[in-house]
Design a protein around this motif. Sequence first.
Motif, PDB file in Angstrom:
ATOM      1  N   THR A   2      11.669   4.833  -1.889  1.00  0.00           N
ATOM      2  CA  THR A   2      10.329   5.381  -2.121  1.00  0.00           C
ATOM      3  C   THR A   2       9.872   6.216  -0.938  1.00  0.00           C
ATOM      4  N   LEU A   3      10.060   5.687   0.274  1.00  0.00           N
ATOM      5  CA  LEU A   3       9.682   6.432   1.468  1.00  0.00           C
ATOM      6  C   LEU A   3      10.462   7.735   1.584  1.00  0.00           C
ATOM      7  N   VAL A   4      11.753   7.661   1.328  1.00  0.00           N
ATOM      8  CA  VAL A   4      12.588   8.857   1.425  1.00  0.00           C
ATOM      9  C   VAL A   4      12.106   9.926   0.448  1.00  0.00           C
ATOM     10  N   GLN A   5      11.881   9.519  -0.774  1.00  0.00           N
ATOM     11  CA  GLN A   5      11.462  10.485  -1.788  1.00  0.00           C
ATOM     12  C   GLN A   5      10.111  11.103  -1.442  1.00  0.00           C
ATOM     13  N   VAL A   6       9.158  10.267  -1.056  1.00  0.00           N
ATOM     14  CA  VAL A   6       7.825  10.768  -0.744  1.00  0.00           C
ATOM     15  C   VAL A   6       7.846  11.682   0.477  1.00  0.00           C
ATOM     16  N   ALA A  46      10.382  13.362   1.695  1.00  0.00           N
ATOM     17  CA  ALA A  46      11.104  14.588   1.394  1.00  0.00           C
ATOM     18  C   ALA A  46      10.204  15.584   0.670  1.00  0.00           C
ATOM     19  N   GLU A  47       9.464  15.098  -0.311  1.00  0.00           N
ATOM     20  CA  GLU A  47       8.549  15.981  -1.035  1.00  0.00           C
ATOM     21  C   GLU A  47       7.463  16.515  -0.107  1.00  0.00           C
ATOM     22  N   TRP A  48       6.969  15.653   0.760  1.00  0.00           N
ATOM     23  CA  TRP A  48       5.903  16.060   1.682  1.00  0.00           C
ATOM     24  C   TRP A  48       6.410  17.102   2.677  1.00  0.00           C
ATOM     25  N   GLU A  49       7.607  16.889   3.209  1.00  0.00           N
ATOM     26  CA  GLU A  49       8.168  17.811   4.188  1.00  0.00           C
ATOM     27  C   GLU A  49       8.290  19.231   3.634  1.00  0.00           C
ATOM     28  N   LEU A  50       8.639  19.339   2.376  1.00  0.00           N
ATOM     29  CA  LEU A  50       8.871  20.656   1.782  1.00  0.00           C
ATOM     30  C   LEU A  50       7.585  21.472   1.696  1.00  0.00           C
ATOM     31  N   GLU A  51       6.444  20.821   1.752  1.00  0.00           N
ATOM     32  CA  GLU A  51       5.167  21.503   1.587  1.00  0.00           C
ATOM     33  C   GLU A  51       4.456  21.770   2.911  1.00  0.00           C
ATOM     34  N   GLN A  52       4.992  21.257   4.027  1.00  0.00           N
ATOM     35  CA  GLN A  52       4.259  21.324   5.288  1.00  0.00           C
ATOM     36  C   GLN A  52       4.784  22.412   6.211  1.00  0.00           C
ATOM     37  N   PRO A  53       3.873  23.005   7.038  1.00  0.00           N
ATOM     38  CA  PRO A  53       4.331  23.880   8.121  1.00  0.00           C
ATOM     39  C   PRO A  53       4.973  23.045   9.218  1.00  0.00           C
ATOM     40  N   GLN A  54       5.692  23.693  10.110  1.00  0.00           N
ATOM     41  CA  GLN A  54       6.303  22.960  11.214  1.00  0.00           C
ATOM     42  C   GLN A  54       5.250  22.661  12.262  1.00  0.00           C
ATOM     43  N   LEU A 106       0.810  -1.204   0.000  1.00  0.00           N
ATOM     44  CA  LEU A 106       0.000   0.000   0.000  1.00  0.00           C
ATOM     45  C   LEU A 106       0.851   1.264   0.000  1.00  0.00           C
ATOM     46  N   ILE A 107       1.967   1.232   0.732  1.00  0.00           N
ATOM     47  CA  ILE A 107       2.846   2.406   0.754  1.00  0.00           C
ATOM     48  C   ILE A 107       3.438   2.641  -0.627  1.00  0.00           C
ATOM     49  N   THR A 108       3.804   1.568  -1.293  1.00  0.00           N
ATOM     50  CA  THR A 108       4.366   1.704  -2.637  1.00  0.00           C
ATOM     51  C   THR A 108       3.325   2.246  -3.611  1.00  0.00           C
ATOM     52  N   GLU A 109       2.088   1.757  -3.486  1.00  0.00           N
ATOM     53  CA  GLU A 109       1.043   2.180  -4.417  1.00  0.00           C
ATOM     54  C   GLU A 109       0.430   3.526  -4.042  1.00  0.00           C
ATOM     55  N   LYS A 110       0.321   3.806  -2.727  1.00  0.00           N
ATOM     56  CA  LYS A 110      -0.378   5.012  -2.265  1.00  0.00           C
ATOM     57  C   LYS A 110       0.427   5.699  -1.163  1.00  0.00           C
ATOM     58  N   PRO A 111       1.611   6.223  -1.487  1.00  0.00           N
ATOM     59  CA  PRO A 111       2.452   6.829  -0.446  1.00  0.00           C
ATOM     60  C   PRO A 111       1.810   8.042   0.219  1.00  0.00           C
ATOM     61  N   ALA A 112       1.058   8.835  -0.538  1.00  0.00           N
ATOM     62  CA  ALA A 112       0.410  10.006   0.054  1.00  0.00           C
ATOM     63  C   ALA A 112      -0.619   9.593   1.099  1.00  0.00           C
ATOM     64  N   LEU A 113      -1.349   8.507   0.849  1.00  0.00           N
ATOM     65  CA  LEU A 113      -2.309   7.999   1.821  1.00  0.00           C
ATOM     66  C   LEU A 113      -1.599   7.560   3.092  1.00  0.00           C
TER      67      LEU A 113
END
Length: 400
Positions: free
Chosen positions: A266-270, A272-280, A218-225
């Motif tokens: 995959t986890l690292v990439q996802v 990293a992308e998520w962190e850049l968009e989030q507030p602290q 599921l993480i591989t298919e739906k990392p954002a979820l």
Amino acid sequence: IAESEDIRNAVADLVGELGKGGIEGVADLLRAWAEHRYARISKTVGIALTRMLDDPVGIQPALELLHTWAREPGDGPAASRRAAAASAIWRLHAAQGSTPYRPALLGLLYDLAHDLHRDVTASAAHSARMISRSAGIGDLSPIMVRLANQQDKYPRQQMAFAINEIAARTRTNANGLVGLLDAWSASTHKHVRWTAMCALLLGDRIPRTERHNLLVRLITEKPALFLDVVVDCLDSRGDRSAEMRETAARSFADLTETPPKGIRPTLVQVLAEWELEQPQPSLVDRVVFLLPRDYQERIRAFLTPLCRQMLLDLASENPKRLLSLLTSMLRPPTSTEATPTASPQGRGDVRQITAGVLVDLLQANEEDQWVVLFREALVELRARDDRGDDRSGSTAPNRP
């Protein structure tokens, strides 16, 4: 209200005994309890009705009252009575002598699980979780999927716990649940998929191998979820919230420590992308807050590639964000963070772990672009400290 619960329960037992002689004499009191604004008081109805089930004469009137309330339409007092009926079902289901009536009780719960009023579905979810301690997945799955598809998170979280309750009893139940979760994860309804991921993240009673394999898929298919569920669990408040936060953090750390081949990048990439968009605060920051001390070194192996990837992304896209991230992860604790899940000591642990990772990064090849940028960022961060700059308004210069 909590302190008077024993007295209230004793009164409910007495009312149930009186109701055996004729429910008409106590109906007004039961209705008043059901319509009370506090759930601790409205649940007293279930205790009284359960006592009525001890007597063959009292069973039918008690069930008829429950059916009447459960089918009343509308908001206001009618919704309160439906919520009280939903809350009472699990007690009646567990009562001695209720076996012939359990299919009808589950049918009522199935209807209430689709109610439009959030208090009703919340009570139905609690009843379903309590019944899951004794009922099988075959009896509960139609009810559970309705609750798993609710917009509110509370019923979905309760279904995640219910799945774990069922898995805890027998291996046969656990095997059946894996198939159920597999089907839920492929559902066209996003809330059902969320519940499947949450159940797998929190389900430490589900067979380890099957649970891990399904989670990885599921993480591989739906990392954002996956990220949504982790954050929602870490932000959990209310019933069993501390257990939910800690279990989610441990599961997250376990996945990042020993993922199968191919899942860590995959986890690292996802992330990293998520962190850049989030507030602290950042996701990694919050996870480390919740980890016991023996997990700190274990998650370090994941933090290093995560930091590397974030720095690489920031080098080309948003250098200023790098300064913000470093400032947040290295800043000293504040008094507002002194909570059971985010203590000043926890913040100190975060700073120590992050600093160790950054030292590792600085020992890399100086010709790498991200190392050069990182050195420049540290110079700027030190200049900020000397000036006393802080986005939170603090002028304290005592930063690492």
